[in-house]
Design an enzyme around this catalytic site. Structure first.
Site, PDB file in Angstrom:
ATOM      1  N   MET A  92       0.811  -1.227   0.000  1.00  0.00           N
ATOM      2  CA  MET A  92       0.000   0.000   0.000  1.00  0.00           C
ATOM      3  C   MET A  92       0.841   1.273   0.000  1.00  0.00           C
ATOM      4  O   MET A  92       0.433   2.291   0.539  1.00  0.00           O
ATOM      5  CB  MET A  92      -0.930  -0.013   1.222  1.00  0.00           C
ATOM      6  CG  MET A  92      -1.830  -1.226   1.296  1.00  0.00           C
ATOM      7  SD  MET A  92      -2.727  -1.550  -0.245  1.00  0.00           S
ATOM      8  CE  MET A  92      -4.099  -0.451  -0.071  1.00  0.00           C
ATOM      9  N   ARG A  93       2.057   1.209  -0.541  1.00  0.00           N
ATOM     10  CA  ARG A  93       2.883   2.424  -0.599  1.00  0.00           C
ATOM     11  C   ARG A  93       3.182   2.762  -2.073  1.00  0.00           C
ATOM     12  O   ARG A  93       3.491   1.855  -2.851  1.00  0.00           O
ATOM     13  CB  ARG A  93       4.215   2.198   0.135  1.00  0.00           C
ATOM     14  CG  ARG A  93       4.077   1.841   1.588  1.00  0.00           C
ATOM     15  CD  ARG A  93       3.609   3.027   2.415  1.00  0.00           C
ATOM     16  NE  ARG A  93       3.435   2.663   3.826  1.00  0.00           N
ATOM     17  CZ  ARG A  93       3.127   3.548   4.765  1.00  0.00           C
ATOM     18  NH1 ARG A  93       2.949   4.810   4.457  1.00  0.00           N
ATOM     19  NH2 ARG A  93       2.962   3.192   6.018  1.00  0.00           N
ATOM     20  N   ASN A 146       2.065  -4.665 -10.341  1.00  0.00           N
ATOM     21  CA  ASN A 146       1.131  -4.392  -9.240  1.00  0.00           C
ATOM     22  C   ASN A 146      -0.237  -4.952  -9.606  1.00  0.00           C
ATOM     23  O   ASN A 146      -0.567  -5.089 -10.785  1.00  0.00           O
ATOM     24  CB  ASN A 146       1.021  -2.871  -9.004  1.00  0.00           C
ATOM     25  CG  ASN A 146       0.110  -2.549  -7.825  1.00  0.00           C
ATOM     26  OD1 ASN A 146       0.214  -3.169  -6.769  1.00  0.00           O
ATOM     27  ND2 ASN A 146      -0.792  -1.600  -8.016  1.00  0.00           N
ATOM     28  N   HIS A 166      -4.311  -4.203  -8.896  1.00  0.00           N
ATOM     29  CA  HIS A 166      -5.199  -3.155  -8.386  1.00  0.00           C
ATOM     30  C   HIS A 166      -6.633  -3.668  -8.389  1.00  0.00           C
ATOM     31  O   HIS A 166      -7.067  -4.282  -9.380  1.00  0.00           O
ATOM     32  CB  HIS A 166      -5.064  -1.889  -9.260  1.00  0.00           C
ATOM     33  CG  HIS A 166      -5.910  -0.763  -8.770  1.00  0.00           C
ATOM     34  ND1 HIS A 166      -5.588  -0.038  -7.631  1.00  0.00           N
ATOM     35  CD2 HIS A 166      -7.084  -0.270  -9.225  1.00  0.00           C
ATOM     36  CE1 HIS A 166      -6.547   0.865  -7.429  1.00  0.00           C
ATOM     37  NE2 HIS A 166      -7.454   0.751  -8.374  1.00  0.00           N
TER      38      HIS A 166
END
Ligand code: GRF
Length: 259
Positions: A126-127, A148, A150
């Site tokens: 979450m960064r 990633n 999402h």
């Protein structure tokens, strides 16, 4: 890289063990010392490390000088390169963000130097990452290697609560996206997507469950395409009727080679 429960990490661990992914996980990193995903890594004998972002942020608030910039970081150039902030963002806020993230990212890079890896997977991490970190991982600009996942059908609903945003908007279709990470937030080239129908009876919990089940299929499939060398970047430009040119780098997924 994880921050929480690590259900996507578990899906990737399982896919490596069943051979659906021709590869293995060499380390797990987290920004959160309490991430349950760290227990999953331990259970499977995978080494892990933590760079506690929250601690760095607290230290910076107490004494900014105690969070120095990495010696090889050019703050001005990185500020120009990142797409995480609009041009008119509050400089103080940007400085605090960049100083704390660069400090944490330098620590992560130090920890990762102990391992040799082909692909870095953000799985519920979450960064946001700055160009400082991204450029040190993407050693070949033609072959990005940070992925990633999402919880929405990008470019719809970027940010920290994809399923929640989809539910609150009243969308009829929800979904998830796997993409390469670029200098923006959830803006990188799309590798794969899965969609599901949303009915009037669905609660947010049910939507999240539908989405996660698709994530656990989609992520291993995208990672395996990377492992097979089937993901190519292609720069596309389209000149619109109003004369403006729309440019975007997209991913082409080559067909499976006949085995
Ligand atoms: C997932 O919905 C993922 O899309 C988002 O974080 C959520 C939790 O992931 N990035 P996990 O269970 O920690 O893998």
């Amino acid at each position: 890289m994880i921050s929480g429960g690590g259900s996507n990490l578990q899906a990737v661990i399982d896919a490596c063990e069943t051979g659906d992914i021709h590869g293995g996980i060499v380390f797990v990193g987290s920004d959160n010392p309490d991430a349950f995903g760290l227990k999953r890594a331990k259970r499977h004998g995978i080494p892990s490390f933590v760079v506690d972002y929250a601690k760095v942020i607290r230290r910076y608030k107490a004494d900014p000088a105690s969070v120095p910039l990495p010696v090889d970081a050019n703050l001005g150039a990185l500020r120009d390169k990142t797409r995480l902030f609009p041009p008119d963002a509050d400089p103080k806020r940007v400085k605090a963000f960049m100083a704390t993230r660069l400090f944490a990212e330098a620590r992560m890079i130090e920890e990762m130097a102990a391992y040799s890896f082909d692909l870095l997977i953000l799985a519920g991490f979450m960064r946001n990452l700055t160009p400082y970190f991204i450029d040190r991982i993407n050693i070949d600009p033609e072959l990005p290697r940070i992925m990633n996942i999402h919880p929405a059908l990008l470019p719809a609903f970027p940010g920290t609560d994809g399923y929640g945003d989809t539910y609150r908007y009243g969308s009829r279709i929800g979904g998830c996206t796997v993409h390469f990470v670029d200098y923006g937030e959830d803006t990188g080239a799309i590798i794969g997507q899965r969609a599901f129908e949303i009915t009037d009876r669905d609660s947010l919990e049910e939507i999240k469950k539908k989405g996660l089940n698709l994530e656990w299929e989609l992520y291993p499939a995208c990672i395996q395409m990377f492992a097979e060398g089937r993901l190519l970047l292609e720069k596309r430009s389209h000149t619109l009727k109003n004369g403006r040119t729309f440019r975007r780098t997209i991913v082409r997924c080559l067909p499976e080679s006949p085995s």
